[in-house]
Motif scaffolding. Sequence first.
Motif, mmCIF file in Angstrom:
data_model
loop_
_atom_site.group_PDB
_atom_site.id
_atom_site.type_symbol
_atom_site.label_atom_id
_atom_site.label_comp_id
_atom_site.label_asym_id
_atom_site.label_seq_id
_atom_site.Cartn_x
_atom_site.Cartn_y
_atom_site.Cartn_z
ATOM 1 N N ARG A 80 0.812 -1.218 0.000
ATOM 2 C CA ARG A 80 0.000 0.000 0.000
ATOM 3 C C ARG A 80 0.843 1.264 0.000
ATOM 4 N NH1 ARG A 80 -4.853 -1.541 4.236
ATOM 5 N NH2 ARG A 80 -5.370 -3.511 3.253
ATOM 6 N N SER A 81 2.112 1.148 -0.253
ATOM 7 C CA SER A 81 2.984 2.331 -0.198
ATOM 8 C C SER A 81 2.904 3.124 -1.499
ATOM 9 C CB SER A 81 4.435 1.918 0.077
ATOM 10 O OG SER A 81 4.975 1.273 -1.054
ATOM 11 N N VAL A 82 3.232 4.384 -1.380
ATOM 12 C CA VAL A 82 3.198 5.281 -2.538
ATOM 13 C C VAL A 82 4.285 4.896 -3.531
ATOM 14 C CG1 VAL A 82 3.408 7.691 -3.241
ATOM 15 C CG2 VAL A 82 2.229 7.131 -1.131
ATOM 16 N N GLU A 83 5.429 4.444 -3.034
ATOM 17 C CA GLU A 83 6.542 4.088 -3.912
ATOM 18 C C GLU A 83 6.193 2.899 -4.807
ATOM 19 O OE1 GLU A 83 6.940 4.499 -0.568
ATOM 20 O OE2 GLU A 83 7.891 6.483 -0.652
ATOM 21 N N LEU A 84 5.560 1.868 -4.219
ATOM 22 C CA LEU A 84 5.168 0.704 -5.022
ATOM 23 C C LEU A 84 4.107 1.071 -6.056
ATOM 24 C CD1 LEU A 84 4.980 -2.070 -2.273
ATOM 25 C CD2 LEU A 84 6.665 -1.860 -4.098
ATOM 26 N N LEU A 85 3.170 1.914 -5.665
ATOM 27 C CA LEU A 85 2.127 2.342 -6.600
ATOM 28 C C LEU A 85 2.712 3.205 -7.705
ATOM 29 C CD1 LEU A 85 -0.869 2.256 -7.299
ATOM 30 C CD2 LEU A 85 -1.197 4.234 -5.808
ATOM 31 N N ALA A 86 3.669 4.070 -7.352
ATOM 32 C CA ALA A 86 4.309 4.920 -8.366
ATOM 33 C C ALA A 86 5.083 4.075 -9.361
ATOM 34 C CB ALA A 86 5.222 5.941 -7.694
ATOM 35 N N ALA A 87 5.775 3.031 -8.884
ATOM 36 C CA ALA A 87 6.508 2.147 -9.791
ATOM 37 C C ALA A 87 5.553 1.406 -10.716
ATOM 38 C CB ALA A 87 7.344 1.168 -8.979
ATOM 39 N N ALA A 88 4.431 0.946 -10.188
ATOM 40 C CA ALA A 88 3.442 0.248 -11.023
ATOM 41 C C ALA A 88 2.831 1.194 -12.050
ATOM 42 C CB ALA A 88 2.360 -0.367 -10.142
ATOM 43 N N LEU A 89 2.567 2.425 -11.631
ATOM 44 C CA LEU A 89 2.022 3.412 -12.574
ATOM 45 C C LEU A 89 3.027 3.756 -13.662
ATOM 46 C CD1 LEU A 89 0.112 5.898 -10.228
ATOM 47 C CD2 LEU A 89 -0.870 4.417 -11.965
#
Length: 147
Positions: A80-89
């Motif tokens: 749920r971290s912003v870093e993981l979501l940013a990498a996926a985006l």
Amino acid sequence: MNFRGDRHDEPDINLIPFIDVLLVILIFLMLSTTYSKFTELQVTLPAADADASRDRPQEIIVAVSADGRYSLDRQPVEGRSVELLAAALQAAAAQRQDPFLIISADASAAHQSVINVLDAARRAGLPRITFAAQSGQGATGAASPAP
């Protein structure tokens, strides 16, 4: 003694102030009158095509669940971290030309979860963002099946 008799002066009508007032009224009416010919904008409206609306390769859809989990194009994002979501985006945006992000959040999702998606989009370099909305008729709280 008045030897000349009664001499009456004829009244003199001065038309200059009357003409001045009429000119001022005429100028006021000319400036305040609307004209029948309006300036027109040429607007070309797009035509709807049902087949083209189904094929939207530049969209990236991020769904936020009520408990704060994210899914990207119907695939769950681990963590749920912003870093993981940013990498996926960023990985999803690399496959598309000029993508835009659609955020679809559950009504009971935390506000911070949506802010995290916006922050991840900023970090991934996605400036085009929109929010999915549901009309009042379909917003009953029950989950509808995916198409």
